[in-house]
Design a protein around this motif. Structure first.
Motif, PDB file in Angstrom:
ATOM      1  N   ARG A 155      17.175  45.563 -30.122  1.00 50.69           N
ATOM      2  CA  ARG A 155      18.546  45.556 -30.659  1.00 50.69           C
ATOM      3  C   ARG A 155      19.559  45.720 -29.508  1.00 50.69           C
ATOM      4  N   THR A 181      11.853  48.038 -31.621  1.00 47.83           N
ATOM      5  CA  THR A 181      12.942  47.413 -32.375  1.00 47.83           C
ATOM      6  C   THR A 181      14.293  47.857 -31.836  1.00 47.83           C
ATOM      7  N   GLU A 182      14.387  49.144 -31.512  1.00 52.44           N
ATOM      8  CA  GLU A 182      15.648  49.681 -30.972  1.00 52.44           C
ATOM      9  C   GLU A 182      15.982  49.045 -29.615  1.00 52.44           C
TER      10      GLU A 182
END
Ligand code: ADP
Ligand code: MG
Length: 298
Positions: A30, A26-27
């Motif tokens: 992003r 997810t990071e």
């Protein structure tokens, strides 16, 4: 990010490991949204589409990345330059080129490149590309930055050891479950079956730049796919550069920079930097190392 990430974590069970890995993914996604030049909506694309028009307000995070990238440009006398993306793509490394571009075409191809025309305003948190048609791209630093951020996130969640591998760019922390250090094998791209060094990677990053398959030969000279943003000429003489550094971001950027700077200037520069090491394989298959690396040359 147009490249594969493999994430390894040491955890007490599969379920917690999967949760950690999901958080890292997810990071990374992003960050991709922030720095991608393909995504028309990204802040990076907004900076590019406003080149020569107006400054663009960006997140502190992106501002910091651009600022550090400019710092690396200064450190490498412009060998590293995120505005390389403004270059006209006159070189092709897919076998389709039949003759060398002319000197004037080559010079013209980098007319819009120049990190000094990236104007930062810290108070406003804006980035302005002062020339129309200018562009920035994070191809030589973004993967490393994303790997550093994913590592930082996992450490903050209590993960004691792991590896973020961004298509061969390795970023490690902690130790293997049996207590041994993570190690990286360095191969000679001209003789892939034969790893010439197995080196421990203790809480640091190892990044290799070099695609020995992407090059073009004119007059017996081998031109690599990485282009010197100052001259428009592709780098010559080197097939791969591996850089060890505390952060993947710096390792990533310096690997590309050393490619451009060449063996002598590149090693010289690396030898002046604390905690940074480098291994170069030249196009004759010879291995060159910075002062603190000791390997058996084969
Ligand atoms: P890899 O594709 O193996 O990660 P590099 O890390 O060396 O290769 O990055 C190459 C990419 O960096 C290029 O595809 C381009 O996007 C970008 N780039 C090329 N030359 C430069 C340069 N001189 N300065 C900054 N970025 C560059
Ligand atoms: Mg790189």
């Amino acid at each position: 990010m147009g490249s594969r990430f493999d994430i390894t974590v040491v955890a007490k069970d599969q379920i917690s490991a999967d949760t950690y890995i999901d958080a890292a993914i997810t990071e990374i996604q992003r960050i991709e949204k922030l720095i991608s030049s393909w995504d028309k909506e990204s802040q990076t694309s907004l900076i590019n589409s406003n080149a020569g028009i107006q400054p663009v307000k960006v997140d502190d995070e992106l501002f910091g990345l651009v600022q550090r990238a400019i710092g690396i440009s200064k450190l490498t006398d412009g060998a590293f330059d995120i505005s390389y993306a403004s270059m006209d793509r006159i070189w092709k490394f897919d076998g389709s080129m039949t003759q060398m571009p002319s000197a004037s075409e080559i010079k013209a191809s980098v007319a819009k490149v120049g990190y000094k025309n990236i104007i930062l305003n810290k108070e406003e948190s804006t980035v302005f590309l002062s020339q129309k048609g200018m562009k920035i791209g994070f191809g030589a630093i973004g993967k490393g930055y994303a790997a550093d951020k994913a590592k930082k996130l996992l450490i903050s969640k209590g993960v004691t050891a792991g590896i973020i591998n961004a298509s061969g760019d390795m970023n490690t922390w902690g130790k293997q479950p049996d207590g041994s250090d993570w190690k990286v094998a360095i191969t000679n791209p001209l003789n892939k079956n034969n790893a010439f060094a197995l080196l421990p990677v203790i809480d640091k990053a190892v990044v290799t730049s070099g695609n020995y398959e992407k090059y073009v030969i004119f007059d017996d000279k081998r031109y690599a796919h990485i282009i010197d943003p100052r001259t428009g000429y592709p780098a010559t003489g080197i097939v791969s550069v591996t850089v060890f550094a505390p952060k993947a971001e710096l390792a990533d950027a310096l690997a590309t920079s050393v490619f451009v700077m060449g063996i002598e200037v590149g090693l010289n520069r690396i030898n002046q930097l604390a905690s940074i090491e480098c291994i170069i394989v030249d196009d004759q298959g010879n291995i060159h190392t910075s002062n603190t690396i000791k390997i058996d040359n084969q």
